[in-house]
Write a protein that holds these residues in place. Structure first.
Motif, PDB file in Angstrom:
ATOM      1  N   ASP A   1       0.598  -0.664   0.461  1.00 39.83           N
ATOM      2  CA  ASP A   1       0.321  -0.286   0.203  1.00 39.83           C
ATOM      3  C   ASP A   1       1.161   1.519  -0.158  1.00 39.83           C
ATOM      4  OD1 ASP A   1      -2.056  -1.383   0.299  1.00 39.83           O
ATOM      5  OD2 ASP A   1      -2.760  -1.211   1.757  1.00 39.83           O
ATOM      6  N   HIS A   2       0.680   2.467  -0.965  1.00 39.18           N
ATOM      7  CA  HIS A   2       1.202   3.226  -1.316  1.00 39.18           C
ATOM      8  C   HIS A   2       0.544   4.366   0.063  1.00 39.18           C
ATOM      9  CE1 HIS A   2       3.006   1.929  -4.727  1.00 39.18           C
ATOM     10  NE2 HIS A   2       3.579   1.457  -3.501  1.00 39.18           N
ATOM     11  N   THR A   3       0.356   4.252   1.009  1.00 35.77           N
ATOM     12  CA  THR A   3      -0.968   5.165   1.616  1.00 35.77           C
ATOM     13  C   THR A   3       0.312   5.951   2.947  1.00 35.77           C
ATOM     14  OG1 THR A   3      -1.120   3.228   3.226  1.00 35.77           O
ATOM     15  CG2 THR A   3      -2.761   3.513   1.360  1.00 35.77           C
TER      16      THR A   3
ATOM     17  N   GLU B   1       0.842  -2.361  13.406  1.00 43.91           N
ATOM     18  CA  GLU B   1       0.252  -3.666  12.437  1.00 43.91           C
ATOM     19  C   GLU B   1      -1.388  -4.019  12.816  1.00 43.91           C
ATOM     20  OE1 GLU B   1      -0.728  -4.499   8.730  1.00 43.91           O
ATOM     21  OE2 GLU B   1       1.221  -3.588   9.216  1.00 43.91           O
ATOM     22  N   ASP B   2      -1.376  -4.122  14.123  1.00 46.70           N
ATOM     23  CA  ASP B   2      -3.036  -3.901  14.669  1.00 46.70           C
ATOM     24  C   ASP B   2      -3.148  -2.531  14.495  1.00 46.70           C
ATOM     25  OD1 ASP B   2      -2.722  -6.838  14.332  1.00 46.70           O
ATOM     26  OD2 ASP B   2      -1.844  -6.806  16.352  1.00 46.70           O
ATOM     27  N   ALA B   3      -3.125  -1.100  14.528  1.00 44.83           N
ATOM     28  CA  ALA B   3      -3.952  -0.298  14.504  1.00 44.83           C
ATOM     29  C   ALA B   3      -4.090  -0.177  13.404  1.00 44.83           C
ATOM     30  CB  ALA B   3      -2.918   1.026  15.548  1.00 44.83           C
ATOM     31  N   ARG B   4      -3.960   0.071  12.034  1.00 40.37           N
ATOM     32  CA  ARG B   4      -3.909   0.787  11.336  1.00 40.37           C
ATOM     33  C   ARG B   4      -5.967   0.305  10.639  1.00 40.37           C
ATOM     34  NH1 ARG B   4      -0.313  -2.170   7.008  1.00 40.37           N
ATOM     35  NH2 ARG B   4      -1.955  -0.373   5.011  1.00 40.37           N
ATOM     36  N   ALA B   5      -6.229  -0.503  10.789  1.00 39.97           N
ATOM     37  CA  ALA B   5      -7.474  -0.661  10.634  1.00 39.97           C
ATOM     38  C   ALA B   5      -8.752   0.093  11.380  1.00 39.97           C
ATOM     39  CB  ALA B   5      -8.410  -2.076  11.201  1.00 39.97           C
ATOM     40  N   GLY B   6      -9.219   1.173  10.560  1.00 40.87           N
ATOM     41  CA  GLY B   6     -10.059   2.327  11.410  1.00 40.87           C
ATOM     42  C   GLY B   6      -9.732   3.261  11.441  1.00 40.87           C
ATOM     43  N   HIS B   7      -7.958   3.934  10.871  1.00 42.12           N
ATOM     44  CA  HIS B   7      -7.266   4.657  11.286  1.00 42.12           C
ATOM     45  C   HIS B   7      -7.590   5.423  10.472  1.00 42.12           C
ATOM     46  CE1 HIS B   7      -3.904   7.712  11.657  1.00 42.12           C
ATOM     47  NE2 HIS B   7      -3.512   6.893  12.558  1.00 42.12           N
ATOM     48  N   PRO B   8      -7.597   7.049  11.068  1.00 40.70           N
ATOM     49  CA  PRO B   8      -8.502   8.473  10.517  1.00 40.70           C
ATOM     50  C   PRO B   8      -7.667   8.601   9.110  1.00 40.70           C
ATOM     51  CG  PRO B   8      -7.299   8.952  12.312  1.00 40.70           C
ATOM     52  CD  PRO B   8      -7.608   7.414  12.144  1.00 40.70           C
ATOM     53  N   TRP B   9      -6.305   8.566   8.539  1.00 39.04           N
ATOM     54  CA  TRP B   9      -5.969   8.975   8.008  1.00 39.04           C
ATOM     55  C   TRP B   9      -5.634   7.252   6.937  1.00 39.04           C
ATOM     56  CZ3 TRP B   9      -1.632  11.750  11.195  1.00 39.04           C
ATOM     57  CH2 TRP B   9      -2.518  13.022  11.502  1.00 39.04           C
ATOM     58  N   SER B  10      -6.294   6.454   6.888  1.00 37.34           N
ATOM     59  CA  SER B  10      -5.999   5.480   6.283  1.00 37.34           C
ATOM     60  C   SER B  10      -6.083   5.299   4.858  1.00 37.34           C
ATOM     61  CB  SER B  10      -6.935   3.759   6.936  1.00 37.34           C
ATOM     62  OG  SER B  10      -8.505   4.662   6.521  1.00 37.34           O
ATOM     63  N   ASN B  11      -7.152   6.465   4.291  1.00 32.94           N
ATOM     64  CA  ASN B  11      -7.295   6.357   2.942  1.00 32.94           C
ATOM     65  C   ASN B  11      -6.494   7.828   1.869  1.00 32.94           C
ATOM     66  OD1 ASN B  11      -9.146   4.722   2.581  1.00 32.94           O
ATOM     67  ND2 ASN B  11     -10.768   6.150   3.866  1.00 32.94           N
ATOM     68  N   VAL B  12      -5.243   7.977   3.007  1.00 30.79           N
ATOM     69  CA  VAL B  12      -4.627   9.139   1.814  1.00 30.79           C
ATOM     70  C   VAL B  12      -3.531   8.596   1.476  1.00 30.79           C
ATOM     71  CG1 VAL B  12      -3.066  11.071   2.534  1.00 30.79           C
ATOM     72  CG2 VAL B  12      -4.503  10.802   4.147  1.00 30.79           C
ATOM     73  N   VAL B  13      -3.569   8.498  -0.130  1.00 32.59           N
ATOM     74  CA  VAL B  13      -2.447   7.923  -0.230  1.00 32.59           C
ATOM     75  C   VAL B  13      -1.401   8.726  -1.066  1.00 32.59           C
ATOM     76  CG1 VAL B  13      -2.463   6.662  -2.967  1.00 32.59           C
ATOM     77  CG2 VAL B  13      -4.845   7.288  -2.025  1.00 32.59           C
ATOM     78  N   LEU B  14      -0.655   8.502  -1.117  1.00 37.37           N
ATOM     79  CA  LEU B  14       0.834   9.057  -1.505  1.00 37.37           C
ATOM     80  C   LEU B  14       1.353   9.187  -2.610  1.00 37.37           C
ATOM     81  CD1 LEU B  14       3.384   8.162   2.250  1.00 37.37           C
ATOM     82  CD2 LEU B  14       1.172  10.334   1.681  1.00 37.37           C
ATOM     83  N   ARG B  15       1.073   7.693  -3.257  1.00 34.19           N
ATOM     84  CA  ARG B  15       1.293   7.640  -4.558  1.00 34.19           C
ATOM     85  C   ARG B  15       0.075   6.981  -5.581  1.00 34.19           C
ATOM     86  NH1 ARG B  15       6.465   3.199  -4.165  1.00 34.19           N
ATOM     87  NH2 ARG B  15       5.784   3.588  -6.396  1.00 34.19           N
ATOM     88  N   SER B  16       0.103   7.716  -6.765  1.00 35.10           N
ATOM     89  CA  SER B  16      -0.901   8.242  -7.509  1.00 35.10           C
ATOM     90  C   SER B  16      -0.549   7.394  -8.595  1.00 35.10           C
ATOM     91  CB  SER B  16      -1.803   8.081  -7.014  1.00 35.10           C
ATOM     92  OG  SER B  16      -2.031   9.927  -6.908  1.00 35.10           O
ATOM     93  N   LEU B  17      -1.109   7.364  -9.748  1.00 29.06           N
ATOM     94  CA  LEU B  17      -1.075   8.215 -11.854  1.00 29.06           C
ATOM     95  C   LEU B  17      -1.608   8.635 -11.392  1.00 29.06           C
ATOM     96  CD1 LEU B  17      -1.158   5.165 -14.123  1.00 29.06           C
ATOM     97  CD2 LEU B  17      -1.866   8.006 -14.743  1.00 29.06           C
TER      98      LEU B  17
END
Length: 258
Positions: A123-125, A138-154
């Motif tokens: 994941d590039h997040t 790793e266990d704390a990533r689910a539901g993190h408020p910034w989980s959908n911040v993408v760092l790399r994309s096209l």
């Protein structure tokens, strides 16, 4: 299978599934014209792979992504309201012997081998960056408020940094390409159970999509399930899904170099 979900007004996922190429793109949330970026990228990469079947799959993939990126940039140039449009891209290309995975963003590729599920893509997040750097468990990533911040994309900016991996697959292996509309809501264990227990790949994709809908369907959700088989060359193109179904979402269908 691709579904708009229970919340979003339209589908910004786009996908193509054929015998020798599979592509999944997910318009980056919050960015302008995500469905245009996703459909254009998926179309160009798939069309390039279809036109150049039998060639080095790494070069085919890189050519397709290069042209897709150019098309997205052109799309922004001709319509300023699209400024900021971007998409994830996860693609498999094969010449019938070698299989190559290309990936940027937070859609995912998984491999089911001998009943064990393993994530192939990274994941590039921002949250993945926190995990990788030891700042988040790793266990704390689910539901993190910034989980959908993408760092790399096209997107319409400089050339994207694409992860390219040659895969070593065996007959009987199963590969899943999916958007984060699945993985944000359905845990890996449930994904694994569906891929192990449902023999038909189309049905397995449907089971996973409906699992995401049952869990709330907060996002568009797309799943492509591919089985590795040994057989003769198959003639044919493939199936389009999501935003790719509407040709109006394509920036320039003539941009594919053949």
């Amino acid at each position: 299978m691709s579904d708009v979900g229970r919340v979003r007004p339209h589908n910004e996922d786009a996908a193509f599934l054929g015998p020798y190429v599979a592509v999944l793109a997910d318009g980056v949330g919050g960015a302008a014209a995500g469905e245009v970026a996703a459909a254009t990228a998926a179309y160009v990469v798939a069309a390039t792979a279809l036109a150049r079947f039998g060639e080095d799959p790494v070069q085919v993939l890189l050519r397709g992504v290069e042209d897709a990126h150019l098309s997205v940039r052109v799309g922004v140039a001709v319509d300023p309201e699209r400024t900021g449009m971007a998409t994830t891209l996860t693609a498999l290309v094969t010449d019938g012997r070698r299989v190559v995975l290309g990936h940027v963003g937070d859609s995912r590729a998984y491999l089911l081998h001998d009943g064990e599920l393993r994530q192939l893509s990274h994941d590039h997040t921002y949250v993945q960056h926190l995990v990788d750097s030891g700042q988040l468990d790793e266990d704390a990533r689910a539901g993190h408020p910034w989980s959908n911040v993408v760092l790399r994309s096209l997107d319409g900016g400089p050339d994207p940094s694409l992860d390219v991996t040659e895969l070593h697959l065996e007959v009987g292996d199963r590969v899943l390409l999916c958007s984060d509309g699945l993985t944000d809501l359905v845990p890996d264990q449930e994904i694994s159970e569906a891929l192990v227990t449902v023999a038909d790949p189309d049905v397995a994709a449907g089971v996973l999509v409906y699992a995401a809908l049952a869990a709330g369907g907060r996002d568009n959700v797309t799943c492509l399930v591919l089985d590795v088989v040994d057989g003769p060359v198959v003639v044919g193109d493939g199936t389009v899904l999501g935003a790719l179904v509407d040709p109006a979402n394509l920036v320039d269908p003539t941009s594919v170099r053949v």
